[in-house]
Write an enzyme that holds these catalytic residues in place. Structure first.
Site, PDB file in Angstrom:
ATOM      1  N   HIS A 305       0.914  -1.037  -0.060  1.00  0.00           N
ATOM      2  CA  HIS A 305       0.057  -0.031  -0.047  1.00  0.00           C
ATOM      3  C   HIS A 305       0.988   1.408   0.013  1.00  0.00           C
ATOM      4  O   HIS A 305       1.599   1.227   0.878  1.00  0.00           O
ATOM      5  CB  HIS A 305      -0.906   0.131   1.432  1.00  0.00           C
ATOM      6  N   ASP A 346      -3.161   4.795  -1.718  1.00  0.00           N
ATOM      7  CA  ASP A 346      -4.244   4.585  -0.790  1.00  0.00           C
ATOM      8  C   ASP A 346      -4.104   6.073  -0.169  1.00  0.00           C
ATOM      9  O   ASP A 346      -3.350   6.827  -0.341  1.00  0.00           O
ATOM     10  CB  ASP A 346      -3.617   3.503   0.342  1.00  0.00           C
ATOM     11  N   TYR A 363     -10.677   7.402  -0.681  1.00  0.00           N
ATOM     12  CA  TYR A 363     -10.684   6.833  -2.023  1.00  0.00           C
ATOM     13  C   TYR A 363     -11.157   7.476  -2.905  1.00  0.00           C
ATOM     14  O   TYR A 363     -12.152   6.925  -3.865  1.00  0.00           O
ATOM     15  CB  TYR A 363     -11.411   5.262  -1.900  1.00  0.00           C
TER      16      TYR A 363
END
Ligand code: DNO
Length: 389
Positions: A305, A346, A363
């Protein structure tokens, strides 16, 4: 690394066609419509896989195949739930989806107090305010003994917050900590909950008497039970670090630091038992040297991530830029040590109208697109440089 993107299924406002246009290669998703603990059937898995492939992409990573609370606290039905989990893994393995991200955080997945903290340039980011989080713990959740677990400086912040708190501000904290950050990632909460705080307190009670060692034992029990299926199908499990990497609300957390990672990798020393290297979660703890951790654990990492946090002197933290030097070093480590890993950006900022779109917290579309552009640029520059050598 493979450029992947977390996509929330056919109802996601960000479509697979849009993702192809911005250079995404692989999809990270889950069968969000199946309640936690139930089996993901081969048919359902294949339906999702075909849908993704029909759009010229591949299903690279499952995030998440959720681990039921009862497996975490060791409830009576845990063996049945582990059998279901194994069956879902078999079905994923048969379909060829072999990287599975999950977490072992009790009750609360990730935590933030502010979802639109303004930046000077007009964009906004997620933010964790330690004072507000402690206020929630002490005065909203009213958890017994909570005051004793917070340091003096934070308690002073709570006292001054008390003076300026309004019912609206309290509601926003409840929404941010329980509903908006949890609703779309964890089966525990949803927008329809009438009494989220009561529900939250009841879930906490399930963990009475579960300390760090018990939680570790339960994680080991779970991993040992599923490893034979992972061996058989070549599945890589990758636990997501705890976000933030510290105990919260009296709950133990066991994937927070070097010693924790070392512990669970060695407790079940199987290459299919690995880590999701979420640089953002690990960097939210001032105790972690996230660049060193990437170097140390690159070999047991199955998924990355890409994001990074900056911790302030008072313990608050905020998402930092995807061009942060530490993130460049981490990307460089993975490009060198494990270049086939799937990687997704992310928790990017809200920008250019993202804030009006109702995306899941963290998001955004434009913010993530810019972040993906940055990370792709870093990767290309690194490749160019290493070819020159
Ligand atoms: C938050 C995410 C987490 C993560 C889960 C994995 O944005 O990083 O919710 O998906 O913890 O199980």
């Amino acid at each position: 690394m493979e450029k992947t993107w977390r996509w929330f299924g056919p109802n996601d406002k960000i479509t697979l066609d849009m993702l192809r246009q911005i250079g995404v290669e692989g999809i990270v998703t889950a069968l969000h419509h199946i309640p936690n603990g139930e089996i993901w059937s081969f048919e359902e898995v294949n339906k999702m896989k075909d849908f993704i492939e029909g759009h010229g992409l591949r299903w690279s990573v499952v995030e998440s195949l959720p681990v039921s609370e009862s497996i975490k606290y060791g409830g009576e039905d845990r063996d049945m739930l582990i059998e279901n989990y194994k069956e879902s893994l078999r079905n994923l393995g048969k379909a060829g989806v072999k990287t599975i991200c999950y977490n072992f955080m009790p009750v609360l997945d990730w935590a933030r107090t502010d979802l639109e903290n303004p930046n000077p340039d007009g964009t906004s980011n997620l933010y964790f305010n330690r004072g507000e989080f402690a206020y929630f713990d002490i005065h909203i959740l009213k958890r017994r003994g909570a005051e004793k677990e917070w340091d003096e400086e934070t308690l002073k912040r709570v006292e001054s917050l008390k003076k300026e708190m309004t019912p609206e501000k309290e509601n926003r904290l409840i929404e941010n900590i329980i509903i908006k950050t949890q609703g779309f990632v964890s089966g525990n909460f949803s927008e329809e909950d009438l009494d989220p705080v009561g529900k939250f307190s009841n879930l906490l009670k399930l963990y009475a008497g579960i300390d760090k060692d018990r939680l570790r034992e339960n994680m080991k029990y779970f991993l040992e039970a599923i490893m034979p299926v992972c061996e058989e199908y070549g599945i890589n499990m990758c636990v997501h670090p705890d976000d933030p990497p510290m105990p919260v609300f009296g709950l133990p957390r066991i994937v927070t630091c070097d010693e924790d990672i070392d512990w669970f990798l060695n407790a079940v020393p199987n290459r299919h038992n690995g880590l999701t290297f979420c640089a953002g979660s690990l960097s939210a703890g001032a105790h972690n040297d996230v660049v060193a951790l990437a170097k140390k654990y690159a070999g047991r990492t199955h998924f990355v991530h890409a994001r990074i946090c900056r911790v302030l002197p008072n313990g608050d933290f905020k998402e930092s830029s995807h061009l942060d030097r530490r993130l460049i070093e981490i990307i460089s480590t993975f490009e060198k040590e494990n270049p086939d890993l799937p990687m997704r950006v992310d928790h990017a900022p809200l920008m250019l109208g993202d804030e009006k779109m109702g995306y899941n917290a963290g998001y955004s579309f434009h913010g993530r697109m810019l972040a993906l552009g940055m990370v792709s640029g870093i990767m290309s520059a690194l490749k160019y440089q290493s070819n020159l050598k």
